[in-house]
Design an enzyme around this catalytic site. Structure first.
Site, PDB file in Angstrom:
ATOM      1  N   THR A  12     -19.746  21.492 -10.696  1.00 43.94           N
ATOM      2  CA  THR A  12     -19.168  20.356 -11.401  1.00 43.94           C
ATOM      3  C   THR A  12     -19.957  20.089 -12.686  1.00 43.94           C
ATOM      4  OG1 THR A  12     -18.513  19.399  -9.294  1.00 43.94           O
ATOM      5  CG2 THR A  12     -18.615  17.906 -11.155  1.00 43.94           C
ATOM      6  N   ARG A  47      -7.269  19.719  -0.910  1.00 44.94           N
ATOM      7  CA  ARG A  47      -8.586  19.104  -0.753  1.00 44.94           C
ATOM      8  C   ARG A  47      -8.921  18.273  -1.994  1.00 44.94           C
ATOM      9  NH1 ARG A  47     -13.909  20.182  -3.517  1.00 44.94           N
ATOM     10  NH2 ARG A  47     -15.485  19.345  -2.086  1.00 44.94           N
TER      11      ARG A  47
END
Length: 280
Positions: A154, A182
């Protein structure tokens, strides 16, 4: 004015000396460009701009270079939060756009500010975002060989502007090979949160970050009077209790900058216009 950015964690497959140098140089370049932008823009504009630069760099798992899910499709998530207005906007599991964070920025003006799946993609198309594949050959090779590279890539940015306003932005290409549908932490207040006292962006295993409510806890504790370091110490102690894998970057209203990870090594860089602090 200060900036701190992160590019996720090193995975088991990218800890070479060459990769380390490449990420150090990339983060330093982006942090400097971000600070220059901050000189004439607000914190919320700057964090969105900065994360778009990180999304455009295939060294990171966000935007270009995002991970491929178990069904062979890339789905990305991103969020933006303005500390002054307390508004958060985001996209969840969006496909085929170059910069999810810029779609999140566009959504800031809407009443419905967090969109997912086809709704997010349709909104992007209606607002001039062109169809764009963010897949790179490396990700396809990893997918086809079923090689997991950790899924901890990320990216994020936290900034404080000349008016003392705070903002945070976070973007992810997912953890790779996940079940379609998800939802990561990146477009939730667990992974991206800001108010007038503090702003935080997280990276790591989304399920751990959500279980610990990491970003929200840190910001709330600073708001309630803890120092930034105290808030991190308490929150990461609670993360350790569940063996959570996470890292976070933050700036408080006084311009204090802090970062911490539960496992090595989160890659980050901060810049205040004169001094760089880059991961070693």
């Amino acid at each position: 004015m200060k900036i701190i950015i992160h590019g996720g964690f090193f995975s088991e497959s990218d800890q070479s000396k060459e990769m380390k140098i490449a990420k150090q140089n990339s983060l330093k370049r982006i942090a400097e460009k971000a600070y220059q932008y901050l000189e004439t823009h607000s914190a919320v504009e700057t964090v969105a701009f900065t994360v778009s630069l990180l999304e455009d760099d295939n060294l990171y798992n966000a935007g270009i270079g995002s991970q491929i899910q178990s069904d062979g499709i890339i789905r990305m998530s991103a969020a933006l939060m303005d500390g002054k207005t307390q508004k958060m906007s985001g996209v969840i599991n969006i496909q085929d756009v170059k910069n999810p964070i810029l779609v999140a920025k566009e959504l800031m003006k809407e009443d419905d500010r967090v969109l997912g799946g086809n709704g997010a993609k349709n909104y992007a198309s209606e607002h001039g975002f062109e169809n764009f594949s963010t897949e790179i050959p490396q990700r396809r090779a990893e997918y086809e060989a079923k090689i997991k590279n950790g899924g901890k890539g990320t990216v994020g940015c936290v900034a404080i502007d000349k008016s003392g306003k705070l903002a945070a932005a976070t973007s992810t290409g997912g953890k790779g090979f996940e079940i379609p549908g998800r939802i990561s932490d990146s477009a939730t207040v667990a992974g991206n949160y800001a108010n007038e006292f503090c702003a935080v962006s997280c990276t790591g295993v989304g399920e751990d970050i959500v279980s610990n409510a990491t970003a929200t806890k840190i910001v709330t504790r600073v708001t309630d009077g803890m120092s930034l370091q105290q808030a991190f110490t308490k929150t990461f102690a609670e993360l350790k209790a569940i063996d959570g894998f996470a890292g976070a970057i933050a700036i408080d209203k006084d311009g204090n900058v802090f970062h911490q990870d539960s496992y090595p090594k989160m890659v980050f860089a901060s810049y205040d216009g004169s001094i760089f602090d880059v991961f070693l």
